[in-house]
Design an enzyme around this catalytic site. Structure first.
Site, PDB file in Angstrom:
ATOM      1  CB  THR A  17      -1.068   0.109   1.142  1.00 38.78           C
ATOM      2  OG1 THR A  17      -1.816  -1.117   1.168  1.00 38.78           O
ATOM      3  CG2 THR A  17      -1.795   1.189   1.410  1.00 38.78           C
ATOM      4  CG  ASP A  61      -1.606  -6.953  -2.442  1.00 38.31           C
ATOM      5  OD1 ASP A  61      -2.500  -6.186  -2.480  1.00 38.31           O
ATOM      6  OD2 ASP A  61      -1.341  -7.758  -1.534  1.00 38.31           O
ATOM      7  CG  ASP A  94      -2.420  -7.930   3.192  1.00 40.95           C
ATOM      8  OD1 ASP A  94      -2.674  -7.340   4.267  1.00 40.95           O
ATOM      9  OD2 ASP A  94      -3.003  -7.682   2.254  1.00 40.95           O
ATOM     10  CB  THR A 280      -0.541 -21.977  21.230  1.00 42.30           C
ATOM     11  OG1 THR A 280      -2.003 -21.744  21.743  1.00 42.30           O
ATOM     12  CG2 THR A 280       0.286 -20.656  21.484  1.00 42.30           C
ATOM     13  CD  GLN A 281      -6.520 -23.029  17.447  1.00 46.49           C
ATOM     14  OE1 GLN A 281      -7.844 -22.719  17.711  1.00 46.49           O
ATOM     15  NE2 GLN A 281      -6.307 -24.122  17.040  1.00 46.49           N
TER      16      GLN A 281
HETATM   17  N1  ASP Z   1      -2.536  -5.762   0.518  1.00 48.22           N
HETATM   18  C1  ASP Z   1      -1.501  -4.759   1.058  1.00 48.22           C
HETATM   19  C2  ASP Z   1      -0.229  -5.730   0.889  1.00 48.22           C
HETATM   20  O1  ASP Z   1       0.041  -6.615   1.855  1.00 48.22           O
HETATM   21  C3  ASP Z   1      -1.730  -4.308   2.199  1.00 48.22           C
HETATM   22  C4  ASP Z   1      -0.675  -3.449   2.831  1.00 48.22           C
HETATM   23  O2  ASP Z   1       0.265  -3.120   1.865  1.00 48.22           O
HETATM   24  O3  ASP Z   1      -0.547  -3.107   3.742  1.00 48.22           O
HETATM   25  O4  ASP Z   1       0.471  -5.544  -0.057  1.00 48.22           O
END
Ligand code: ASP
Length: 344
Positions: A17, A61, A94, A280-281
């Site tokens: 992002t 991304d 992400d 652990t979860q």
């Molecule tokens: N979907 C984006 C990514 O992980 C979200 C971000 O940049 O924070 O590339």
């Protein structure tokens, strides 16, 4: 008199992002030419360091991240290791915890800062969190004491906090405070002053030559337990062709159903050479096999204890150890040892 040398920082843009712009036709965010965007941040010229930038040819991304890209990031750091004092990796949030964990293993004997950061809003957005994240990450990467870098490990900086990267996990899809390090305190905090908690950093050792490990073996799986999980699902995962290791995301302090079908399937898989890790979860805390009756069977099977490791750090540690051909016998012992501060 000796002039203090300006730190020389390499900014590596992988995508995310932070450097995206809105496609006005579709309304979705897409990667953009980061060099152009950087020209819009005059603040960077005020920093007391020199900054070089390099970008992935096609920024991604981070949902498209994979071990080949990790190897590209590792190569960029390796190629510029002597010429630069610190590295800032701009990455989508992400999968940032996965990539940053992976890099922490891949860069053995790291004695310079590698700081991952990104943002929840693009750098061109009015309310962006990108500028603070980027500027402070560069400042952290440029910190020196007695001519030596203060941070000598892979960190993740987001929303005023620097964490050990392999202790982090993304916990929020919309808050600026998107990451947490549930089992390890921050390494530094940015407020009016930039405070570094030196006692929390990896101990200063003798500076050794950087070793870069690029072989990551992707024959791994994660299976999250849930009430109602049946034998066919577990069996089909364990029967995955080529599978070498699996993480079981268990309940609480490492507990699982004590039904014989589950124990028997795991036992058979283990006899066939599969490495099984208990993580652990729960977001925080650790695995203690044997604390409850429902983890006795896993302890007896000599399942690997993931202790307080995150799933992100566990899966990348598996890829790293398998890629390094750690032998079947010592695998458990090596996995249960903290290699880069990723576990107790
Ligand atoms: N979907 C984006 C990514 O992980 C979200 C971000 O940049 O924070 O590339």
């Amino acid at each position: 008199m000796q002039l203090t040398k300006k730190a020389h920082i390499l900014l590596i843009y992988t995508g995310g992002t932070i450097g995206m712009v809105k496609d006005y036709k579709s309304g979705s965010l897409k990667a953009f030419n980061f060099k152009k965007l950087l020209q819009n941040i005059p603040e960077l010229h005020q920093l007391d360091c020199t900054i070089d930038t390099v970008s992935f040819d096609t920024p991604i991304d981070s949902s498209n991240m994979n071990p080949e890209f990790w190897s590209d990031i590792a190569s960029l750091i390796e190629d510029h290791y002597e010429s630069h004092d610190g590295f800032v990796v701009l990455h989508g949030s992400d999968t940032m915890s996965y990539s940053a964990s992976a890099l922490s293993y891949m860069l053995e004997n790291l004695s310079k800062p590698v700081i991952f950061t990104g943002s929840q809003l693009p750098i061109g957005d009015l309310r962006t969190d990108a500028k603070e994240n980027l500027i402070t990450s560069i400042q952290i990467a440029a910190l020196t004491e007695k001519g030596k870098p203060v941070i000598r490990e892979v960190g993740l900086y987001f929303e005023y906090k620097l964490f050990r990267a392999n202790r982090t996990t993304k916990i929020n899809a919309e808050h600026f405070m998107a990451f947490q390090s549930p089992n390890y305190p921050p390494l530094a905090e940015s407020g009016v002053h930039l405070k570094v908690y030196k006692e929390k950093l990896l101990p200063y050792g003798k500076v050794k030559k950087l070793k870069v490990h690029k072989a990551m073996d992707g024959n791994v799986a994660v299976l999250k337990l849930f009430p109602g999980l049946g034998a066919p699902l577990l069996k089909s995962v364990l029967d995955t062709p080529g599978l070498k290791a699996i993480i079981l995301e268990t309940y609480g302090s490492g507990n699982a159903p004590s039904e014989p079908w589950l124990t028997n399937l795991l036992k058979k898989a283990k006899q066939n050479g599969l490495q099984i890790v208990n993580v652990t979860q729960c977001a925080a805390g650790q695995v203690i096999m044997g604390q409850y009756e429902t983890s006795e069977q896993l302890k007896k099977l000599q399942v690997i204890n993931g202790k307080d490791i995150t799933t992100e750090a566990a899966i990348t540690k598996l890829m790293y150890l398998l890629g390094g051909n750690i032998s079947g016998k010592s695998f458990k012992m090596v996995f249960e040892t903290s290699l880069r501060g990723e576990m107790l």
